[in-house]
Write a protein that holds these residues in place. Structure first.
Motif, PDB file in Angstrom:
ATOM      1  N   ILE A  88      -7.713   2.693  -9.898  1.00  0.00           N
ATOM      2  CA  ILE A  88      -7.514   1.270 -10.165  1.00  0.00           C
ATOM      3  C   ILE A  88      -7.021   0.605  -8.891  1.00  0.00           C
ATOM      4  N   ARG A  89      -7.199  -0.698  -8.822  1.00  0.00           N
ATOM      5  CA  ARG A  89      -6.576  -1.481  -7.749  1.00  0.00           C
ATOM      6  C   ARG A  89      -5.764  -2.580  -8.416  1.00  0.00           C
ATOM      7  N   ILE A  90      -4.615  -2.836  -7.871  1.00  0.00           N
ATOM      8  CA  ILE A  90      -3.688  -3.775  -8.499  1.00  0.00           C
ATOM      9  C   ILE A  90      -3.510  -4.992  -7.603  1.00  0.00           C
ATOM     10  N   ARG A  91      -3.728  -6.145  -8.189  1.00  0.00           N
ATOM     11  CA  ARG A  91      -3.497  -7.405  -7.481  1.00  0.00           C
ATOM     12  C   ARG A  91      -2.189  -7.995  -8.010  1.00  0.00           C
ATOM     13  N   ARG A  92      -1.299  -8.262  -7.079  1.00  0.00           N
ATOM     14  CA  ARG A  92      -0.021  -8.836  -7.466  1.00  0.00           C
ATOM     15  C   ARG A  92      -0.144 -10.348  -7.599  1.00  0.00           C
ATOM     16  N   GLY A  93       0.856 -10.940  -8.283  1.00  0.00           N
ATOM     17  CA  GLY A  93       0.893 -12.391  -8.391  1.00  0.00           C
ATOM     18  C   GLY A  93       0.569 -12.879  -9.785  1.00  0.00           C
ATOM     19  N   ALA A  94       0.565 -14.210  -9.914  1.00  0.00           N
ATOM     20  CA  ALA A  94       0.373 -14.843 -11.228  1.00  0.00           C
ATOM     21  C   ALA A  94      -0.967 -14.488 -11.854  1.00  0.00           C
ATOM     22  N   HIS A  95      -1.998 -14.362 -11.028  1.00  0.00           N
ATOM     23  CA  HIS A  95      -3.335 -14.063 -11.551  1.00  0.00           C
ATOM     24  C   HIS A  95      -3.746 -12.618 -11.246  1.00  0.00           C
ATOM     25  N   GLY A  96      -2.730 -11.789 -11.074  1.00  0.00           N
ATOM     26  CA  GLY A  96      -3.011 -10.400 -10.732  1.00  0.00           C
ATOM     27  C   GLY A  96      -3.291  -9.543 -11.949  1.00  0.00           C
ATOM     28  N   GLY A  97      -3.206  -8.253 -11.728  1.00  0.00           N
ATOM     29  CA  GLY A  97      -3.472  -7.296 -12.795  1.00  0.00           C
ATOM     30  C   GLY A  97      -4.168  -6.074 -12.243  1.00  0.00           C
ATOM     31  N   ALA A  98      -4.455  -5.121 -13.108  1.00  0.00           N
ATOM     32  CA  ALA A  98      -5.098  -3.867 -12.710  1.00  0.00           C
ATOM     33  C   ALA A  98      -6.582  -3.915 -13.054  1.00  0.00           C
ATOM     34  N   ARG A  99      -7.406  -3.546 -12.083  1.00  0.00           N
ATOM     35  CA  ARG A  99      -8.850  -3.489 -12.307  1.00  0.00           C
ATOM     36  C   ARG A  99      -9.371  -2.091 -11.989  1.00  0.00           C
ATOM     37  N   VAL A 100     -10.416  -1.717 -12.720  1.00  0.00           N
ATOM     38  CA  VAL A 100     -10.978  -0.368 -12.602  1.00  0.00           C
ATOM     39  C   VAL A 100     -11.723  -0.205 -11.277  1.00  0.00           C
ATOM     40  N   GLN A 101     -11.513   0.948 -10.677  1.00  0.00           N
ATOM     41  CA  GLN A 101     -12.200   1.316  -9.440  1.00  0.00           C
ATOM     42  C   GLN A 101     -12.640   2.768  -9.598  1.00  0.00           C
ATOM     43  N   PRO A 102     -13.886   3.013  -9.975  1.00  0.00           N
ATOM     44  CA  PRO A 102     -14.312   4.390 -10.275  1.00  0.00           C
ATOM     45  C   PRO A 102     -14.258   5.283  -9.045  1.00  0.00           C
ATOM     46  N   PRO A 103     -14.191   6.597  -9.253  1.00  0.00           N
ATOM     47  CA  PRO A 103     -14.105   7.530  -8.125  1.00  0.00           C
ATOM     48  C   PRO A 103     -15.375   7.501  -7.278  1.00  0.00           C
ATOM     49  N   THR A 104     -15.212   7.674  -5.979  1.00  0.00           N
ATOM     50  CA  THR A 104     -16.340   7.702  -5.054  1.00  0.00           C
ATOM     51  C   THR A 104     -16.251   8.945  -4.174  1.00  0.00           C
ATOM     52  N   GLN A 105     -17.365   9.252  -3.501  1.00  0.00           N
ATOM     53  CA  GLN A 105     -17.346  10.418  -2.620  1.00  0.00           C
ATOM     54  C   GLN A 105     -16.451  10.189  -1.415  1.00  0.00           C
ATOM     55  N   ARG A 106     -16.207   8.922  -1.044  1.00  0.00           N
ATOM     56  CA  ARG A 106     -15.326   8.651   0.091  1.00  0.00           C
ATOM     57  C   ARG A 106     -13.889   9.055  -0.229  1.00  0.00           C
ATOM     58  N   VAL A 107     -13.489   8.827  -1.473  1.00  0.00           N
ATOM     59  CA  VAL A 107     -12.151   9.263  -1.880  1.00  0.00           C
ATOM     60  C   VAL A 107     -12.092  10.791  -1.859  1.00  0.00           C
ATOM     61  N   ALA A 108     -13.146  11.431  -2.369  1.00  0.00           N
ATOM     62  CA  ALA A 108     -13.194  12.899  -2.358  1.00  0.00           C
ATOM     63  C   ALA A 108     -13.170  13.427  -0.928  1.00  0.00           C
ATOM     64  N   ALA A 109     -13.909  12.772  -0.029  1.00  0.00           N
ATOM     65  CA  ALA A 109     -13.939  13.193   1.377  1.00  0.00           C
ATOM     66  C   ALA A 109     -12.563  13.064   2.008  1.00  0.00           C
ATOM     67  N   LYS A 110     -11.837  12.018   1.647  1.00  0.00           N
ATOM     68  CA  LYS A 110     -10.505  11.815   2.197  1.00  0.00           C
ATOM     69  C   LYS A 110      -9.597  12.987   1.852  1.00  0.00           C
ATOM     70  N   TYR A 111      -9.588  13.382   0.576  1.00  0.00           N
ATOM     71  CA  TYR A 111      -8.704  14.472   0.173  1.00  0.00           C
ATOM     72  C   TYR A 111      -9.217  15.823   0.679  1.00  0.00           C
ATOM     73  N   THR A 112     -10.526  15.973   0.768  1.00  0.00           N
ATOM     74  CA  THR A 112     -11.075  17.199   1.351  1.00  0.00           C
ATOM     75  C   THR A 112     -10.663  17.322   2.807  1.00  0.00           C
ATOM     76  N   SER A 113     -10.688  16.191   3.521  1.00  0.00           N
ATOM     77  CA  SER A 113     -10.288  16.219   4.929  1.00  0.00           C
ATOM     78  C   SER A 113      -8.829  16.645   5.079  1.00  0.00           C
ATOM     79  N   PHE A 114      -7.977  16.284   4.100  1.00  0.00           N
ATOM     80  CA  PHE A 114      -6.587  16.725   4.158  1.00  0.00           C
ATOM     81  C   PHE A 114      -6.507  18.252   4.107  1.00  0.00           C
ATOM     82  N   LEU A 115      -7.295  18.848   3.191  1.00  0.00           N
ATOM     83  CA  LEU A 115      -7.299  20.307   3.073  1.00  0.00           C
ATOM     84  C   LEU A 115      -7.844  20.956   4.347  1.00  0.00           C
TER      85      LEU A 115
END
Length: 272
Positions: A88-115
């Motif tokens: 999810i991504r969260i926008r702060r403020g009066a018109h904020g809130g949480a919106r869905v952000q599905p998993p992507t291979q870039r996120v997987a690559a980021k954590y793989t790079s950590f390993l």
């Protein structure tokens, strides 16, 4: 029977009881998940299963608190976990809130790079893994390609050739996309994801190692286009052996060309 994490049946420690009764079953301490973890698991499952779509707004905090019977701090703890997982991504403020952000291979690559960083894996190792993944897939595609596959490959080659004349930066991007296209058409989702993760790390390496260089030499780019066209011809002819041999040579030559004297660098060096 109620489990007591602190004592055995006679009031002593579980270890002491086991010592007196070797045949007695060990008392196992069971960890009860926190409420925030249960909420995370529920929302994560909905996102991964596609019940919540990209860009969808999650219900208001008040509604979620009522739904799960939790406090605001507990809900916000759950949100922090989902945000750290890039779900999810969260926008702060009066018109904020949480919106869905599905998993992507870039996120997987980021954590793989950590390993890979942690294990001290070299850039050469990453490139060699790419060769091991891509070459057999090229053979699979040559054996099993369909008319639709050939049409998709032709379109990609035409776009690549046009970009060579007009936009070298775009041509480099399309070169990488052609590699991923070959894997995608071979129709193995797991191997595609692994290849995309490796490609993301390789792209980062190319940027880091060649940040001050001009766009790749025209001769090298032109040679790559010719190789892609030859691969297409072998795929048309169902010549899997020639396709695999050509692609292995292409990937290994590309590895030597791009890495130069940096083959022993580790993935962690890219992030320093």
């Amino acid at each position: 029977m109620e489990l007591d994490e602190g004592a055995g049946p006679s009031g002593g420690s579980p270890g002491a009881h086991a010592a007196r009764n070797p045949g007695a079953a060990a008392v196992v301490s069971v960890r009860v998940p926190k409420m925030a973890e249960l909420v995370v698991a529920q929302l994560r499952r909905q996102i991964i299963r596609g019940e919540l779509l990209e860009g969808d707004a999650l219900p208001s905090e008040t509604e979620l608190m009522q739904r799960y019977g939790i406090s605001r701090p507990t809900l916000r703890e759950a949100f922090r976990v989902l945000e750290s997982e890039s779900l999810i991504r969260i926008r702060r403020g009066a018109h904020g809130g949480a919106r869905v952000q599905p998993p992507t291979q870039r996120v997987a690559a980021k954590y793989t790079s950590f390993l890979l960083e942690y294990r001290g894996v070299t850039l050469r190792d990453v490139y060699e893994a790419r060769v091991a993944l891509e070459v057999p897939r090229v053979g699979d595609l040559a054996r099993n390609r369909t008319p639709a596959d050939l049409a998709t490959l032709r379109e990609s080659l035409e776009r690549h050739a046009a970009a060579e004349q007009e936009d070298p930066h775009l041509a480099i991007k399309l070169h990488g996309e052609f590699h991923m296209l070959v894997i995608r058409l071979a129709d193995n989702g797991t191997l595609l994801l692994l290849s995309e993760m490796l490609q993301d790390i390789i792209d980062l390496g190319n940027v880091s190692l060649h940040a001050d260089a001009e766009v790749s030499e025209e001769e090298a780019r032109t040679a790559a286009v010719r190789t892609h066209r030859r691969l297409y011809d072998y795929i048309v002819e169902h010549d899997s052996a020639a396709a695999e041999s050509l692609w292995r040579r292409h990937l290994e030559e590309t590895m030597v060309y791009l890495l130069g004297d940096n083959a022993a660098m580790t993935v962690s060096d890219l992030f320093d």
